[in-house]
Design a protein around this motif. Structure first.
Motif, PDB file in Angstrom:
ATOM      1  N   ARG A  57       0.709  -1.319   0.047  1.00 33.18           N
ATOM      2  CA  ARG A  57       0.151   0.131   0.137  1.00 33.18           C
ATOM      3  C   ARG A  57       0.637   1.093  -0.127  1.00 33.18           C
ATOM      4  NH1 ARG A  57      -4.328  -0.167   4.754  1.00 33.18           N
ATOM      5  NH2 ARG A  57      -4.718   1.862   3.723  1.00 33.18           N
TER       6      ARG A  57
ATOM      7  N   ASP B 101     -10.247   1.450 -11.543  1.00 31.60           N
ATOM      8  CA  ASP B 101     -10.057   0.904 -10.156  1.00 31.60           C
ATOM      9  C   ASP B 101     -11.210   1.565  -9.124  1.00 31.60           C
ATOM     10  OD1 ASP B 101      -7.956  -0.407  -8.131  1.00 31.60           O
ATOM     11  OD2 ASP B 101      -8.138   1.736  -7.162  1.00 31.60           O
ATOM     12  N   ASN B 102     -11.253   2.846  -9.373  1.00 28.84           N
ATOM     13  CA  ASN B 102     -12.309   3.571  -8.745  1.00 28.84           C
ATOM     14  C   ASN B 102     -13.469   2.993  -9.011  1.00 28.84           C
ATOM     15  OD1 ASN B 102     -12.781   6.052  -6.953  1.00 28.84           O
ATOM     16  ND2 ASN B 102     -14.323   6.305  -8.671  1.00 28.84           N
TER      17      ASN B 102
ATOM     18  N   ASP C 123     -11.181  -8.882  -9.007  1.00 26.97           N
ATOM     19  CA  ASP C 123     -12.145  -8.057  -8.177  1.00 26.97           C
ATOM     20  C   ASP C 123     -13.275  -7.876  -8.526  1.00 26.97           C
ATOM     21  OD1 ASP C 123      -9.815  -8.058  -6.343  1.00 26.97           O
ATOM     22  OD2 ASP C 123      -9.229  -6.183  -7.475  1.00 26.97           O
TER      23      ASP C 123
ATOM     24  N   ARG D 269      -8.351  -5.788 -13.132  1.00 30.20           N
ATOM     25  CA  ARG D 269      -9.159  -5.800 -12.129  1.00 30.20           C
ATOM     26  C   ARG D 269     -10.333  -6.839 -12.406  1.00 30.20           C
ATOM     27  NH1 ARG D 269      -9.010  -1.892  -8.476  1.00 30.20           N
ATOM     28  NH2 ARG D 269     -10.208  -3.523  -7.388  1.00 30.20           N
TER      29      ARG D 269
ATOM     30  N   LYS E  36     -17.146  -9.264  -7.013  1.00 29.64           N
ATOM     31  CA  LYS E  36     -18.062  -8.446  -6.370  1.00 29.64           C
ATOM     32  C   LYS E  36     -19.469  -8.634  -7.385  1.00 29.64           C
ATOM     33  CE  LYS E  36     -16.270  -4.412  -4.382  1.00 29.64           C
ATOM     34  NZ  LYS E  36     -16.167  -2.908  -4.288  1.00 29.64           N
TER      35      LYS E  36
ATOM     36  N   THR F 192     -13.714  -0.652  -7.160  1.00 28.90           N
ATOM     37  CA  THR F 192     -13.502  -0.677  -5.602  1.00 28.90           C
ATOM     38  C   THR F 192     -14.657  -0.111  -5.009  1.00 28.90           C
ATOM     39  OG1 THR F 192     -10.841  -0.388  -6.040  1.00 28.90           O
ATOM     40  CG2 THR F 192     -11.895   0.171  -3.712  1.00 28.90           C
ATOM     41  N   HIS F 193     -14.978   1.303  -5.255  1.00 30.88           N
ATOM     42  CA  HIS F 193     -16.020   1.756  -4.612  1.00 30.88           C
ATOM     43  C   HIS F 193     -17.490   1.515  -5.436  1.00 30.88           C
ATOM     44  CE1 HIS F 193     -12.942   3.739  -2.571  1.00 30.88           C
ATOM     45  NE2 HIS F 193     -12.460   4.356  -3.814  1.00 30.88           N
TER      46      HIS F 193
ATOM     47  N   ARG G  68     -18.121   4.230   1.412  1.00 30.76           N
ATOM     48  CA  ARG G  68     -17.371   3.748   0.320  1.00 30.76           C
ATOM     49  C   ARG G  68     -16.205   3.267   0.782  1.00 30.76           C
ATOM     50  NH1 ARG G  68     -18.668   6.177  -4.557  1.00 30.76           N
ATOM     51  NH2 ARG G  68     -16.120   6.105  -5.144  1.00 30.76           N
ATOM     52  N   THR G  69     -16.072   1.855   0.638  1.00 33.82           N
ATOM     53  CA  THR G  69     -14.916   1.086   1.216  1.00 33.82           C
ATOM     54  C   THR G  69     -13.635   1.398   0.558  1.00 33.82           C
ATOM     55  OG1 THR G  69     -15.256  -0.544  -0.470  1.00 33.82           O
ATOM     56  CG2 THR G  69     -16.534  -0.745   1.596  1.00 33.82           C
ATOM     57  N   GLY G  70     -12.652   1.128   1.232  1.00 31.16           N
ATOM     58  CA  GLY G  70     -11.113   1.346   1.150  1.00 31.16           C
ATOM     59  C   GLY G  70     -10.738   2.570   1.584  1.00 31.16           C
TER      60      GLY G  70
END
Length: 413
Positions: free
Chosen positions: A240, A315-316, A281, A278, A285, A319-320, A368-370
Motif C-alpha cells: 500500500r 479501479d475507482n 475483483d 481488475r 463483487k 473498488t467503490h 465507500r470502502t477502501g
C-alpha cells in the motif's frame, strides 16, 4: 469496441441512463461579473463627463454674464437722434420710446442667448459623455491588457511574465509586482514538486530493505506461524505504501507540465487492459460491466499518464461499488475533445461531497470502502496536463458519473 461483460451472476440491469450535462458557469453570475468589471470604466466616464459639463456650464455662464452686462450699451442704429429743436415733452416721449425699444431688444437677446446656451449645454453633455468614455477606455487599456495576460497564466505556465514596457508609472509598477509574485509562485510550485518526487524516490530504499528483511525471515527453515502471518500483513502494508509513493510520482509528473512522450494512444486498448487487471475483483463483487467505446478511438497524449488515468478510473469504479452492481464505460468525440465517461450505480450521493473527491486523500464517508488515496486526484492532474478536465456528478438515481475530457489540440510532435 462495444461489449457487455458479466462477472458472477448477472442481475437485471435494465435501467434508465440519465446523461447529465457538464454544468457550465451560471449565465446570470457571468452577467453580474461583466457588469461589475465595467464599474471602473463607468466611474471614469461619469467623472470626465461631469468635469466637462461643469467646465462648459461655467464657460457659458461667463459668456451670458458678459453679454448681459454689455447689452444695455447697445442702441439700435436705425433710430434717429434727438435734435435740439424738439420740445421737452416730445424729447421725453422720444426717450421713453427709445428705452422701451432698448428693453425689448435686450429681452430678445437674453432669450436668444439662453436658448443657445441650453442647446450648447445639451450638445456638450452628449459630447462629454462620449469623450469621457473614450478617455476612460484609453486610461484603462493597459489594465485590461494586464488582466487578459494574467488570466492566460495558470499553474502549468507560471514561467510566463507580463513584461509590460513603457514609462515607469503606476500601471508598470503594478505589472512588475505581478511578475514578481508569479516568480515566487513558480519557485514555490517547482520546489513542492521536486520535494514530492525526491521524497518518493528516497522512501523506496527503506521500503525495499524492509521487504527484503521480511522475505529473509520467512525463508528460514520451519518459520513460526505467527512470523509468517505478521510478514504477510507487513507485505500488504508495504504494498500500500509503495502504491501510494508511485501515485505521488505520477501526480508530480502530471503536474510538471507538458508531457514529453506525446503520441496517439488507443483508448479502447487502455480500457481493455485496465478491466483485465481488475477482472478478479470484479468477479468477486459480481459486477456487470458494459463498454461502449469505438475501437478506433485515439487520443493524443502521454501513453504512461493516460494508462494511469484509465486504470485509476476503472479501479475507482470497481473498488467503490456495491456487490452485484454495474459499471458503464463510454467514449465519444465532441467539439471540446474526446470525452470518457465511467458510470457506476449505488446509493444517492451528495454533490457537495462528490466535488471534493478530486482532492488528494478524500473519500465519501464510511459507506465507500477502501482507504483514501490519490486515485481521482491523479486523474484530474493527468487530464489537466492534457488540456482537459475532470467532472464528477452524483447521478440522480444513485451512484457516480465520472467524465474526463481530453483536448484534441495536444498534437504529438
Amino acid at each position: 469496441m462495444a461489449c457487455r461483460l458479466f462477472y458472477g451472476a448477472p442481475r437485471n440491469t435494465a435501467r434508465t441512463d440519465v446523461v447529465m450535462p457538464v454544468l457550465g458557469p451560471d449565465r446570470h453570475a457571468g452577467a453580474v461579473t461583466s457588469l461589475r468589471s465595467g464599474t471602473v470604466g463607468a466611474r471614469f466616464t461619469i467623472l470626465y463627463a461631469v468635469v466637462f459639463l461643469v467646465s462648459g456650464t461655467g464657460l457659458l455662464g461667463l459668456a451670458f454674464v458678459l453679454a448681459d452686462s454689455g447689452a444695455g450699451n447697445v442702441i439700435p442704429a436705425r433710430d434717429s437722434p434727438i435734435s435740439a429743436s424738439d420740445s421737452l415733452p416730445a424729447a421725453q416721449q422720444r426717450i421713453r420710446q427709445l428705452e422701451e425699444r432698448l428693453a425689448m431688444v435686450d429681452t430678445q437677446q437674453t432669450e436668444q442667448l439662453l436658448a443657445g446656451s441650453l442647446v450648447a449645454l445639451m450638445v456638450m453633455a452628449v459630447v462629454s459623455v462620449l469623450l469621457g468614455r473614450v478617455l476612460a477606455r484609453r486610461v484603462l487599456r493597459p489594465l485590461r491588457s494586464i488582466t487578459r495576460a494574467t488570466r492566460r497564466i495558470s499553474a502549468d505556465s507560471l514561467n510566463r511574465r507580463l513584461a509590460v514596457t513603457g514609462p515607469t508609472d503606476e500601471v508598470k509598477d503594478l505589472a512588475d509586482t505581478i511578475d514578481e509574485l508569479l516568480e515566487r509562485l513558480e519557485a514555490s510550485f517547482v520546489a513542492q514538486r521536486r520535494f514530492v518526487a525526491n521524497a518518493s524516490h528516497e522512501l523506496r530504499t527503506p521500503l525495499t530493505t524492509m521487504r527484503a528483511t521480511l522475505d529473509v525471515a520467512v525463508a528460514k527453515p520451519h518459520p513460526d506461524a505467527s512470523t509468517v502471518a505478521l510478514a504477510d500483513r507487513m507485505h500488504r502494508q508495504l504494498d500500500r505504501v509503495d502504491h501510494l509513493l508511485d501515485g505521488f510520482l505520477v501526480l508530480a509528473r502530471a503536474q510538471h507540465g507538458t508531457p514529453a512522450d506525446a503520441a496517439l494512444v488507443n483508448l479502447g486498448d487502455l480500457i481493455e487492459a485496465a478491466l483485465h487487471d481488475r477482472s478478479t475483483d470484479a468477479q468477486t463483487k459480481g459486477l456487470s460491466v458494459v463498454v461502449d467505446v469505438p475501437s478506433a478511438t485515439e487520443v493524443p497524449g502521454s501513453p504512461a499518464l493516460l494508462e494511469r488515468l484509465v486504470g485509476n478510473l476503472v479501479d475507482n469504479a470497481v473498488t467503490h461499488n456495491e456487490h452485484g452492481g454495474w459499471i458503464r464505460i463510454a467514449a465519444s468525440a465532441g467539439a471540446e475533445g474526446t470525452v470518457l465517461v465511467v458510470e457506476t450505480g449505488g446509493r444517492p450521493l451528495d454533490q457537495r461531497e462528490v466535488d471534493r473527491l478530486a482532492q488528494p486523500f478524500e473519500r465519501l464517508g464510511d459507506a465507500r470502502t477502501g482507504s483514501p488515496g490519490l486515485g481521482l486526484s491523479i486523474v484530474a492532474a493527468v487530464a489537466a496536463a492534457h488540456d482537459g478536465r475532470l467532472d464528477l456528478l452524483a447521478r440522480p438515481g444513485g451512484g457516480l458519473r465520472v467524465s474526463v475530457t481530453i483536448s484534441p489540440e495536444r498534437v504529438p510532435a
